[in-house]
Design an enzyme around this catalytic site. Structure first.
Site, PDB file in Angstrom:
ATOM      1  N   LYS A  46      60.375  36.361 -19.504  1.00 42.62           N
ATOM      2  CA  LYS A  46      60.570  34.910 -19.652  1.00 42.62           C
ATOM      3  C   LYS A  46      61.662  34.590 -20.680  1.00 42.62           C
ATOM      4  CE  LYS A  46      57.118  34.110 -16.853  1.00 42.62           C
ATOM      5  NZ  LYS A  46      57.386  33.780 -15.445  1.00 42.62           N
TER       6      LYS A  46
ATOM      7  N   HIS B 191      62.751  29.924 -12.059  1.00 40.72           N
ATOM      8  CA  HIS B 191      61.408  30.509 -12.019  1.00 40.72           C
ATOM      9  C   HIS B 191      60.951  30.538 -10.559  1.00 40.72           C
ATOM     10  CE1 HIS B 191      57.030  30.289 -13.733  1.00 40.72           C
ATOM     11  NE2 HIS B 191      57.388  31.513 -13.439  1.00 40.72           N
TER      12      HIS B 191
ATOM     13  N   SER C 246      51.898  27.744 -12.207  1.00 39.55           N
ATOM     14  CA  SER C 246      50.937  28.851 -12.164  1.00 39.55           C
ATOM     15  C   SER C 246      49.730  28.475 -11.300  1.00 39.55           C
ATOM     16  CB  SER C 246      50.490  29.212 -13.575  1.00 39.55           C
ATOM     17  OG  SER C 246      49.940  28.074 -14.189  1.00 39.55           O
TER      18      SER C 246
ATOM     19  N   CYS D 293      49.251  28.952  -8.102  1.00 37.96           N
ATOM     20  CA  CYS D 293      49.536  28.522  -6.728  1.00 37.96           C
ATOM     21  C   CYS D 293      49.721  29.715  -5.786  1.00 37.96           C
ATOM     22  CB  CYS D 293      50.770  27.635  -6.681  1.00 37.96           C
ATOM     23  SG  CYS D 293      50.514  25.999  -7.388  1.00 37.96           S
TER      24      CYS D 293
HETATM   25  O1  TSX Z   1      47.742  32.370  -3.064  1.00 37.57           O
HETATM   26  C1  TSX Z   1      47.266  31.472  -2.395  1.00 37.57           C
HETATM   27  N1  TSX Z   1      47.991  30.962  -1.329  1.00 37.57           N
HETATM   28  C2  TSX Z   1      49.365  31.457  -1.047  1.00 37.57           C
HETATM   29  C3  TSX Z   1      49.313  32.678  -0.242  1.00 37.57           C
HETATM   30  C4  TSX Z   1      50.340  33.190   0.401  1.00 37.57           C
HETATM   31  N2  TSX Z   1      46.017  30.965  -2.714  1.00 37.57           N
HETATM   32  C5  TSX Z   1      45.313  31.433  -3.905  1.00 37.57           C
HETATM   33  C6  TSX Z   1      45.678  30.530  -5.063  1.00 37.57           C
HETATM   34  C7  TSX Z   1      45.311  31.078  -6.384  1.00 37.57           C
HETATM   35  C8  TSX Z   1      46.287  32.112  -6.877  1.00 37.57           C
HETATM   36  C9  TSX Z   1      45.476  29.986  -1.930  1.00 37.57           C
HETATM   37  N3  TSX Z   1      44.321  29.333  -2.022  1.00 37.57           N
HETATM   38  C10 TSX Z   1      46.186  29.469  -0.835  1.00 37.57           C
HETATM   39  C11 TSX Z   1      47.472  29.981  -0.507  1.00 37.57           C
HETATM   40  O2  TSX Z   1      48.082  29.543   0.451  1.00 37.57           O
HETATM   41  N4  TSX Z   1      45.421  28.487  -0.282  1.00 37.57           N
HETATM   42  C12 TSX Z   1      44.304  28.419  -1.019  1.00 37.57           C
HETATM   43  C13 TSX Z   1      43.186  27.463  -0.775  1.00 37.57           C
HETATM   44  C14 TSX Z   1      42.188  28.117   0.164  1.00 37.57           C
HETATM   45  C15 TSX Z   1      41.220  28.947  -0.360  1.00 37.57           C
HETATM   46  C16 TSX Z   1      40.298  29.540   0.498  1.00 37.57           C
HETATM   47  C17 TSX Z   1      40.350  29.283   1.853  1.00 37.57           C
HETATM   48  C18 TSX Z   1      41.328  28.460   2.365  1.00 37.57           C
HETATM   49  C19 TSX Z   1      42.252  27.881   1.512  1.00 37.57           C
HETATM   50  N5  TSX Z   1      39.371  29.882   2.672  1.00 37.57           N
HETATM   51  C20 TSX Z   1      39.113  29.649   3.989  1.00 37.57           C
HETATM   52  O3  TSX Z   1      39.728  28.856   4.631  1.00 37.57           O
HETATM   53  C21 TSX Z   1      38.051  30.457   4.610  1.00 37.57           C
HETATM   54 MN    MN Z   2      56.168  33.229 -13.818  1.00 38.20          MN
END
Ligand code: TSX
Ligand code: MN
Length: 593
Positions: A207, A227, A249, A251
């Site tokens: 960073k 970033h 962060s 995401c």
């Molecule tokens: O990383 C995530 N992404 C990007 C992936 C390429 N997460 C995890 C976030 C914390 C680091 C996600 N969480 C994403 C996502 O696109 N979407 C979600 C929300 C989510 C969580 C669980 C479900 C669906 C969406 N489960 C089911 O649908 C069963």
């Molecule tokens: Mn970073």
């Protein structure tokens, strides 16, 4: 080693006179050196060797309990004029910064070794690359830098007798949070970090150099340090569309960079190539387009939540030659974290070094975590099954699309395309994310994080926005700018979009928009997909979800734009008028619907 670079040697000598190490060791980057340093660290328990049958080449490290994340309140930009640091950075005059840190660095390395690590951010010898030299009293830092950057002899060679380099000084000192400072001196191309042993504070190529110092250099020299992850989307016809994407962060940036195509799209011929998961250095090349390199050679990723479902490529990447920090140590010398593959272990040693078993609670009755939520893996990019062959290319990859994103339960649709570069800069400048239950503070609170750079911009963010606008004007073929939101929920708080691999359906639309082959609807905030322009074959999306994902709520957006206006106020006169204009244009577009 030949001592040809007088300035480098004088600086090392001067820093050693202040820190008083018992000895100075120049790092050459060899395998023998790695083995020797590991052995030394095993002997002092700075590192623990993991199960070499199950995790060959991997090691484990714990940081102090109060030293587990970047300390933004102790991070400063030290410039002659406060205005050059801007309203979003902590500021100290350089003289004060040096004096405060000197008091802590003084004699801090007594009884220790000072390692001199020459490192290159970016391929050695590339016109995109920058060289740094980090002095540190931590073997953990040396071994991490060895994975995250190119270090040692080849770097010294390219530095020659008088090459420019960023002077990076680090000492753990006494790891006292009251004697901890992370200081940046952009005017001197210098970074001083003292009193911490945590990655983001001490791997000074990351960073500190790659974002804070590099963003300042980019502003001066006409390029961009962002970033952003970088990924290639290989289309069924073999053409690879490169995308750079910025997210705050939590995401899932690393997950997106290593995305595995869902069955239907894999069958259609889609492949993903990973170039980087954190940092993009971007330049306008001779073709008038924007080209990006990842200045790092490793991933420093968050462990919790990483498993074969969320990120199978990361799981494959960290099978060997990986440094694990602040995770659970199992009796068989393997590791575990919340959200890892396999059963919850019946016992182990937690990230604090205490015996752990499931269900243990602390004095407040809260469940004790096995791994720290910010525990990490450090692993070489080349171990990633989807590592791009263009990682070594000196000019990087041509960027067709820039994606901004955030975690928003409402307001932001699944995806939209900005009208043009200037409007896209407004979209990036007003980026925001909502806090999750896992984060400290009020859940659901909206936090603005322009271009995901709020903690990482090394100069005045008003000037940073102006730099973005200028870069757009200097390109013949600027990338298109998009915004995505994987986290929109229904009225019951359920996620409307399945996310993860299915996100490729959105990336496909983005790639097709870049090649002008996908349909879109014009809305007041930009272009959104027509329902049939998103390929959803094989996806069982509940009826009505797509409409909800793409809907734009006028009232919610009007409130949102009030917040944009409020957020912009802090930049005063440094805020480019173009951004105020974009806000006002968007307000007018909403008035017409
Ligand atoms: O990383 C995530 N992404 C990007 C992936 C390429 N997460 C995890 C976030 C914390 C680091 C996600 N969480 C994403 C996502 O696109 N979407 C979600 C929300 C989510 C969580 C669980 C479900 C669906 C969406 N489960 C089911 O649908 C069963
Ligand atoms: Mn970073």
């Amino acid at each position: 080693m030949k001592f040809t670079h007088m300035k480098l040697h004088e600086w090392v000598k001067k820093m050693a006179e202040m820190c008083r190490p018992d000895r100075i060791v120049w790092i050459d980057g060899s395998e023998e050196e790695k083995a020797r340093l590991e052995k030394e660290a095993f002997a002092t328990d700075e590192l623990i060797q993991l199960n070499q049958k199950k995790m060959p080449g991997s090691v484990f490290h714990r940081t102090a309990a109060n030293d587990v994340a970047r300390t933004e309140h102790l991070t400063y930009i030290c410039t002659s004029h406060k205005a050059d640091a801007g309203p979003t950075n902590n500021w100290l005059p350089p003289k004060t910064g040096y004096a405060k840190a000197k008091a802590i660095f003084k004699n801090a390395m007594k009884g220790r070794t000072m390692y001199v690590i020459p490192f290159s951010m970016g391929p050695v010898g590339s016109p995109f690359s920058k060289i740094g030299v980090e002095l540190t009293d931590s073997i953990y830092v040396v071994l991490n830098m060895r994975i995250m950057t190119t270090i040692g002899a080849p770097v010294l060679k390219i530095l020659g007798g008088d090459g420019e380099f960023t002077k990076c000084l680090h000492s753990k000192a006494d790891l006292d949070i009251n004697r901890r400072l992370i200081l940046h001196f952009p005017e001197d191309n210098t970074i001083w970090s003292v009193g911490s042993g945590y990655g983001g504070n001490v791997l000074l190529g990351k960073k500190c150099l790659s974002l804070r110092i590099a963003s300042y250099l980019g502003y001066q020299e006409g390029w961009m340090a962002e970033h952003m992850l970088i990924m290639g989307v290989e289309k069924p016809n073999g053409h690879v569309v490169y995308i750079a994407a910025a997210f705050p962060s939590a995401c899932g940036k690393t997950n997106l960079a290593m995305l595995v195509p869902p069955k239907g799209l894999a069958k259609k011929g889609y492949k993903i190539w990973t170039v980087g998961d954190d940092i993009a250095w971007m330049r306008i090349d001779t073709d008038g387009g924007l080209w990006a390199i990842n200045p790092e050679t490793g991933f420093f990723g968050v462990a919790p939540g990483t498993n074969s479902k969320t990120n199978p490529n990361a799981v494959a990447t960290i099978k060997s030659n990986t440094i694990f920090t602040n995770v659970l140590l199992k009796p068989d010398k393997t590791v575990w974290w919340e959200g890892a593959d396999g059963p919850v272990p019946s016992r182990g040693i937690d990230w604090r070094g205490r015996p752990w078993k499931p269900g243990l609670t602390d004095e407040n009755g809260e469940v004790i975590k096995a791994a720290h939520p910010n525990s990490r893996f450090t692993a070489p990019i080349m171990q990633c099954p989807t590592a791009s062959f263009r990682l070594k290319h000196h000019h990087g990859v041509p960027i067709s699309a820039i994606i901004f994103g955030g975690r928003r339960a409402h307001v932001a649709p699944l995806v939209y395309e900005s009208f043009n570069w200037q409007h896209g800069v407004y979209v990036g400048a007003t980026m925001a994310s909502e806090r999750t239950a896992a984060q400290y503070g009020a859940e659901g609170e909206v936090r603005r994080d322009p271009m995901a750079m709020l903690p990482f911009c090394g100069y005045n963010m008003g000037d940073y926005f102006r730099h973005w606008l200028r870069m757009g004007k200097n390109m013949q073929t600027p990338p298109k700018i998009f915004n995505v939101n994987w986290f929109r929920t229904d009225s019951e708080g359920r996620f409307l979009w399945p996310g993860y691999g299915e996100n490729l359906r959105v990336l496909e639309w983005i790639a097709d928009r870049c090649e002008k082959t996908a349909e879109a609807i014009k809305t007041p905030i930009g272009y959104t997909p027509t329902p049939r322009s998103l390929d959803l074959t094989g996806l069982k999306l509940p009826a009505g979800n797509l409409d909800k994902l793409l809907s734009i709520d006028k009232e919610a957006w009007e409130k949102e734009m009030d917040q944009h206006e409020e957020f912009f106020k802090q930049f005063g006169k440094t805020l480019p008028t173009e951004l105020k204009q974009e806000l006002s244009n968007q307000r007018s577009r909403f008035k017409k619907v």
